[in-house]
Design an enzyme around this catalytic site. Structure first.
Site, PDB file in Angstrom:
ATOM      1  N   LYS A  34      19.608   1.979  34.787  1.00 44.16           N
ATOM      2  CA  LYS A  34      20.110   1.042  33.767  1.00 44.16           C
ATOM      3  C   LYS A  34      18.935   0.486  32.955  1.00 44.16           C
ATOM      4  CE  LYS A  34      20.297  -2.650  37.243  1.00 44.16           C
ATOM      5  NZ  LYS A  34      21.213  -3.438  38.103  1.00 44.16           N
ATOM      6  N   TYR A 251      -4.098 -18.617  18.061  1.00 42.83           N
ATOM      7  CA  TYR A 251      -3.020 -19.584  17.824  1.00 42.83           C
ATOM      8  C   TYR A 251      -3.146 -20.805  18.724  1.00 42.83           C
ATOM      9  CZ  TYR A 251      -0.292 -16.281  15.038  1.00 42.83           C
ATOM     10  OH  TYR A 251       0.154 -15.434  14.068  1.00 42.83           O
TER      11      TYR A 251
HETATM   12  C1  LIG Z   1      20.587  -3.154  39.406  1.00 38.29           C
HETATM   13  C2  LIG Z   1      21.367  -2.836  40.599  1.00 38.29           C
HETATM   14  C3  LIG Z   1      20.762  -2.163  41.662  1.00 38.29           C
HETATM   15  C4  LIG Z   1      19.277  -1.855  41.718  1.00 38.29           C
HETATM   16  O1  LIG Z   1      18.599  -3.046  42.041  1.00 38.29           O
HETATM   17  P1  LIG Z   1      17.001  -3.074  42.310  1.00 38.29           P
HETATM   18  O2  LIG Z   1      16.746  -4.448  42.789  1.00 38.29           O
HETATM   19  O3  LIG Z   1      16.368  -2.811  40.995  1.00 38.29           O
HETATM   20  O4  LIG Z   1      16.717  -2.024  43.304  1.00 38.29           O
HETATM   21  C5  LIG Z   1      21.561  -1.806  42.735  1.00 38.29           C
HETATM   22  N1  LIG Z   1      22.883  -2.110  42.761  1.00 38.29           N
HETATM   23  C6  LIG Z   1      23.490  -2.783  41.764  1.00 38.29           C
HETATM   24  C7  LIG Z   1      24.929  -3.110  41.864  1.00 38.29           C
HETATM   25  C8  LIG Z   1      22.753  -3.183  40.662  1.00 38.29           C
HETATM   26  O5  LIG Z   1      23.347  -3.860  39.687  1.00 38.29           O
END
Ligand SMILES: *Cc1c(COP(=O)(O)O)cnc(C)c1O
Length: 368
Positions: A34, A251
């Site tokens: 994702k 800045y």
């Molecule tokens: C994002 C997500 C993961 C992966 O999580 P990490 O902490 O990056 O390993 C696993 N399961 C679900 C349902 C998620 O939304």
């Protein structure tokens, strides 16, 4: 000359991490891609893993569609499930796996005229207190799904809220709630995100869902699990400036030189995803030596103290994070987490290599 800022992506390290996590967990593992593979480029990462991964996971439908369009035929789980009936139709057409975590999604399936059987991950809320059916409803929801006659397979899942805290009792309580709620229901099970895989052996079931650890950022603060950083955020010094004691820099004049100071100007800013909140002294690697940021990180550049590095000058190479500067450390100093820094990487070109970019001896021995 092109601006010398890049995020180098080591696909061999990604493969190493996937295999390591799946071996630790046992069973099968969905590589979580994702948010554009946490900033690493979802399509390239999927292709790099396609011959070894059991499947992939993304947050929402459009991410899955993009992978299918790029020729990824492996199973893809949509973690947020569908938002409307049209999503369900697309998921069916593309043979996506879908999470079902609330009543409205269950109704969509019941009301749909679907013809090809669905592959559903039924999500229970065992303590995250966000998405998921109540554990006590697990059996009822499961049999409603089965009785639609539209389901090919149901996998039972839940998600941890605090698996990155090895001393917290919350995760053990979630595991127990999950076990109780699903006792007697047939089907595969899945609990572990990255921290679950690394720190919670009791949660290792049929399927793992590692995300952050695939990219080599260990979610356990004290972790040393032989993961290899996948991204190296890199740039170069493009100008040098000498400050007298008492002169200000950048800045807000946030840095005032307390001694004659040589400053390297670096092509990397918050528009590339380097955090503006990084405080003075945040470590960077310049020509293989540790140095620190001074002054404010601005949109397109940042400044580093090279007073004690006389050989450093225009063209000197910087690692902002990667094998030597841990993205976790930059995140911690900046008041955030590696997830956010990696997801925020943008504008800089992503450069891919199949061969490992750099393997420090320490990491190699830990991985062995
Ligand atoms: C994002 C997500 C993961 C992966 O999580 P990490 O902490 O990056 O390993 C696993 N399961 C679900 C349902 C998620 O939304």
């Amino acid at each position: 000359m092109a601006r010398p800022a890049f995020a180098k992506i080591d696909l061999a390290a990604l493969r190493h991490n996937y295999e390591r996590l799946r071996t630790l967990h046992g069973g099968r593992a969905l590589a979580v891609l994702k948010a554009n593979a946490y900033g690493h480029g979802a399509v390239r990462c999927a292709h790099a893993l396609t011959d070894i991964a059991d499947g992939f996971a993304v947050a929402f439908l459009e991410e899955a569609v993009a992978l299918r369009e790029a020729g990824i035929n492996a199973p893809i789980l949509v973690l947020e499930g569908m938002f409307d009936a049209h999503d369900l139709q697309v998921a069916q057409e593309l043979e996506l796996w879908i999470v079902v975590h609330h009543e409205a999604q269950l109704r969509m399936i019941e009301l749909s005229a679907c013809t090809t059987p669905l592959h559903v991950w039924l999500k229970l809320n065992t303590g995250m207190e966000r998405a998921g059916f109540a554990p006590e409803d697990a059996a009822a929801v499961h049999s409603r799904l089965v009785s639609t006659g539209k389901i090919e397979q149901i996998i039972l899942m839940s998600h941890f809220a605090r698996a990155d805290e090895p001393d917290s009792e919350a995760t053990a309580a979630q595991i127990e709630r999950f076990d109780n709620a699903t006792a007697g229901i047939a089907g595969d099970r899945s609990l572990c995100n990255s921290a679950g895989v690394l720190a919670w052996p009791d949660a290792r079931l049929d399927w793992a869902r590692p995300g952050i650890a695939l990219y080599g950022a260990d979610p356990i603060p004290s972790g040393e699990h032989g993961l290899l950083p996948v991204m190296t955020l890199e740039s170069r010094v493009f100008a040098v400036r000498d400050l007298q004691a008492g002169e200000a820099l950048g800045y807000g004049a946030r840095f005032i030189a307390s001694r004659p100071t040589r400053v390297g100007l670096v092509a990397m800013g918050y528009a590339d995803g380097y955090p503006r909140t990084a405080p003075e002294g945040t470590a960077v690697m310049v020509d293989g030596q540790v140095s620190g940021i001074i002054g404010r990180v601005s949109m397109d550049m940042l400044t580093v103290d090279i007073t004690d590095h006389p050989s450093t000058g225009i063209g000197s190479r910087l690692e902002l994070w990667g094998p030597r500067i841990r993205v976790n450390d930059v995140a911690h100093a900046s008041g955030t987490i590696a997830y956010e820094l990696l997801c925020n990487v943008k504008r800089v070109p992503l450069q891919y290599s199949q061969e490992p970019l750099v393997h420090t001896p320490k990491l190699e021995s830990a991985a062995a």
